[in-house]
Design an enzyme around this catalytic site. Sequence first.
Site, PDB file in Angstrom:
ATOM      1  N   GLU A 104       0.889  -1.174   0.000  1.00  0.00           N
ATOM      2  CA  GLU A 104       0.000   0.000   0.000  1.00  0.00           C
ATOM      3  C   GLU A 104       0.916   1.211   0.000  1.00  0.00           C
ATOM      4  O   GLU A 104       1.456   1.590   1.035  1.00  0.00           O
ATOM      5  CB  GLU A 104      -0.889   0.005   1.256  1.00  0.00           C
ATOM      6  CG  GLU A 104      -1.822  -1.187   1.382  1.00  0.00           C
ATOM      7  CD  GLU A 104      -2.930  -1.181   0.352  1.00  0.00           C
ATOM      8  OE1 GLU A 104      -3.143  -0.158  -0.315  1.00  0.00           O
ATOM      9  OE2 GLU A 104      -3.571  -2.234   0.193  1.00  0.00           O
TER      10      GLU A 104
ATOM     11  N   CYS B 239      -2.602   9.323   2.093  1.00  0.00           N
ATOM     12  CA  CYS B 239      -2.220   8.609   0.871  1.00  0.00           C
ATOM     13  C   CYS B 239      -3.292   8.760  -0.192  1.00  0.00           C
ATOM     14  O   CYS B 239      -2.993   8.878  -1.375  1.00  0.00           O
ATOM     15  CB  CYS B 239      -1.982   7.139   1.186  1.00  0.00           C
ATOM     16  SG  CYS B 239      -3.356   6.352   2.025  1.00  0.00           S
TER      17      CYS B 239
HETATM   18  P1  NAD Z   1       8.067   5.304   4.678  1.00  0.00           P
HETATM   19  O1  NAD Z   1       8.138   4.495   3.431  1.00  0.00           O
HETATM   20  O2  NAD Z   1       9.156   6.275   4.928  1.00  0.00           O
HETATM   21  O3  NAD Z   1       8.030   4.362   5.972  1.00  0.00           O
HETATM   22  C1  NAD Z   1       7.025   3.380   6.155  1.00  0.00           C
HETATM   23  C2  NAD Z   1       7.537   2.326   7.114  1.00  0.00           C
HETATM   24  O4  NAD Z   1       8.593   1.593   6.492  1.00  0.00           O
HETATM   25  C3  NAD Z   1       8.101   2.864   8.414  1.00  0.00           C
HETATM   26  O5  NAD Z   1       7.686   2.044   9.473  1.00  0.00           O
HETATM   27  C4  NAD Z   1       9.597   2.764   8.195  1.00  0.00           C
HETATM   28  O6  NAD Z   1      10.340   2.667   9.380  1.00  0.00           O
HETATM   29  C5  NAD Z   1       9.682   1.491   7.389  1.00  0.00           C
HETATM   30  N1  NAD Z   1      10.919   1.341   6.605  1.00  0.00           N
HETATM   31  C6  NAD Z   1      11.757   2.299   6.168  1.00  0.00           C
HETATM   32  N2  NAD Z   1      12.767   1.745   5.471  1.00  0.00           N
HETATM   33  C7  NAD Z   1      12.563   0.415   5.468  1.00  0.00           C
HETATM   34  C8  NAD Z   1      13.247  -0.690   4.897  1.00  0.00           C
HETATM   35  N3  NAD Z   1      14.365  -0.527   4.182  1.00  0.00           N
HETATM   36  N4  NAD Z   1      12.739  -1.930   5.075  1.00  0.00           N
HETATM   37  C9  NAD Z   1      11.584  -2.106   5.755  1.00  0.00           C
HETATM   38  N5  NAD Z   1      10.898  -1.102   6.331  1.00  0.00           N
HETATM   39  C10 NAD Z   1      11.379   0.152   6.187  1.00  0.00           C
HETATM   40  O7  NAD Z   1       6.642   5.987   4.638  1.00  0.00           O
HETATM   41  P2  NAD Z   1       6.045   7.071   5.658  1.00  0.00           P
HETATM   42  O8  NAD Z   1       6.752   8.352   5.435  1.00  0.00           O
HETATM   43  O9  NAD Z   1       5.988   6.503   7.016  1.00  0.00           O
HETATM   44  O10 NAD Z   1       4.536   7.188   5.141  1.00  0.00           O
HETATM   45  C11 NAD Z   1       4.125   8.052   4.144  1.00  0.00           C
HETATM   46  C12 NAD Z   1       3.941   7.335   2.830  1.00  0.00           C
HETATM   47  O11 NAD Z   1       3.040   6.259   3.020  1.00  0.00           O
HETATM   48  C13 NAD Z   1       3.320   8.196   1.749  1.00  0.00           C
HETATM   49  O12 NAD Z   1       3.927   7.937   0.523  1.00  0.00           O
HETATM   50  C14 NAD Z   1       1.871   7.739   1.738  1.00  0.00           C
HETATM   51  O13 NAD Z   1       1.200   7.961   0.520  1.00  0.00           O
HETATM   52  C15 NAD Z   1       2.026   6.298   2.019  1.00  0.00           C
HETATM   53  N6  NAD Z   1       0.788   5.735   2.561  1.00  0.00           N
HETATM   54  C16 NAD Z   1       0.096   4.834   1.803  1.00  0.00           C
HETATM   55  C17 NAD Z   1      -1.099   4.324   2.277  1.00  0.00           C
HETATM   56  C18 NAD Z   1      -1.891   3.327   1.480  1.00  0.00           C
HETATM   57  O14 NAD Z   1      -2.746   2.672   2.065  1.00  0.00           O
HETATM   58  N7  NAD Z   1      -1.664   3.162   0.185  1.00  0.00           N
HETATM   59  C19 NAD Z   1      -1.575   4.714   3.531  1.00  0.00           C
HETATM   60  C20 NAD Z   1      -0.853   5.632   4.266  1.00  0.00           C
HETATM   61  C21 NAD Z   1       0.345   6.125   3.772  1.00  0.00           C
END
Ligand code: NAD
Length: 498
Positions: free
Chosen positions: A245, A279
């Site tokens: 997602e 998102c």
């Molecule tokens: P992010 O990708 O920076 O982080 C998300 C999660 O991934 C965090 O828990 C982070 O610690 C973890 N993470 C980071 N690097 C990683 C790695 N190498 N391996 C595994 N895990 C890792 O995203 P964010 O800034 O927390 O959230 C915002 C983003 O999420 C936006 O792009 C938004 O559109 C998206 N989002 C999507 C949905 C959806 O349902 N499609 C919902 C909410 C947010």
Amino acid sequence: MTATRVPGVPEIEDGVLISTNPATGEEAGRVPVADAGAVAAAVARAREAALWWQGLGFTGRKERLVRWRTLVSRRIEELARVTRLETGKPEADAIVEAVGAIEHLDWAAHHAKAVLGPRRTRTRLLTAEHVGHLEYQPYGVVGVIGPWNYPILTPIGPISSALAAGNVVVFKPSEYTPVVGQWLADTFAEVVPEQPVLQVVHGLGDVGGALCRSGVGKVAFTGSTATAKKVMAACAENLVPVVIEAGGKDALIVDADADVPAAAEAAVWGSMTNAGQTCIGIERAYVVAPVYDRFVAAVVEKAGRLRTGHEIGPITMPRQIDIIRDHIDDALAKGGRAVLGGAGAVQPPYVAPTVLVDVPADSSEIRDETFGPTLTITKVADADEALRQANDTSYGLGGAVFGKANAVRIARRLRSGMVAVNGTLTFVGMGNLPFGGVGDSGFGRIHGEDGLREFARAKAITVRRGPSMLPAMTFERTPAQVARIVKAVRLLYGRGRA
Ligand code: NAD
């Protein structure tokens, strides 16, 4: 006395993650950071717990999940306060978020058995001597990796489906919202104290990576598209399946017969709620010429009433502020005009509502996820042109259409996983609808029947109930029997126009 820290920047001191309020720097809470060993230990505990949880069956799990739903509902204001403290979002927005989570929890609990439980399939004539059985079996341990923007709703979607399907969960919340994640696990443990069915592991991205490599049966990731690729790469090492997602650049289309004030209200809510850090937030509006001026005026009037620090909370992640500023600057430099907000709108940690018109299609404000309270409005000749421009993106998460006669037809042609007609974001609040995107927005589905099936493997079983009339799958078949099979196939499938 709680120390005041750099607002919104998670700090790690001596193995402890310190979470802060992005508006004030006030400390929101502390949690222990996990390392790869701690993640492995959590997954090992989870494997044990999975046997017990599966043993409860659909009915036993439903009863526990409904109790958790009840507990969260009773303590919804407490949860909203924790969420406001950690994300800065208005408490009312946190309540709305929690309501969505409760809806999904309730739906998954009540429907898992019907969607995933054992059933007999209809007999097929060529194999009439066998009865087919279908059931959906859990993966065992599911890893859930969550973002910070909706720290209640986004993890509870996959968590509730995974648990209802019979899996146990190890959850890695965002480092920006660990306290909300801990609250969810702690309250779950109040209703399920016997076994660690829902555990949290805290830390930065490396902890998420360790979870992907820990031997879990499946990973549900919600976050940015860039991180999604890293998650997939880590999971690929052991062929661990993933649900992704990811981000979006959702569009709203306003057709000529739309209720313009309602469309404007929805555009403002859809683009500015949670300070645009959604998102499925509306980032672009495409409006047909006859209603364009009225729509722009109504949006400016409504968005102009929103105040930072009140309806518009802070930008949770400080480095996002630079991205929002760059997008606004790029739009203005390329010939766009700000009819509200604009260059001076960025006042960290806040960004004031910004509405931009005449923004060229190659601007980052049109192409990339902004994740701030900004909206571009583009005038188009008709709905076809609106669709062409709306679909000209690598993302495809949600979207919205306002109109009457053709609105649903337009909605079908929007390249996305979800669309709200005469509303915005509504699909995320319906427990029986799947949620997920296409393209750079990800794949797989959470919520609803598809969400439940995402966390279970289809298992097919055939049971012989008599001798074979048409024995095909044996070396002992005779030429006469093969001839009978050919005759039967011709009779069943060989008639009609070829
Ligand atoms: P992010 O990708 O920076 O982080 C998300 C999660 O991934 C965090 O828990 C982070 O610690 C973890 N993470 C980071 N690097 C990683 C790695 N190498 N391996 C595994 N895990 C890792 O995203 P964010 O800034 O927390 O959230 C915002 C983003 O999420 C936006 O792009 C938004 O559109 C998206 N989002 C999507 C949905 C959806 O349902 N499609 C919902 C909410 C947010």
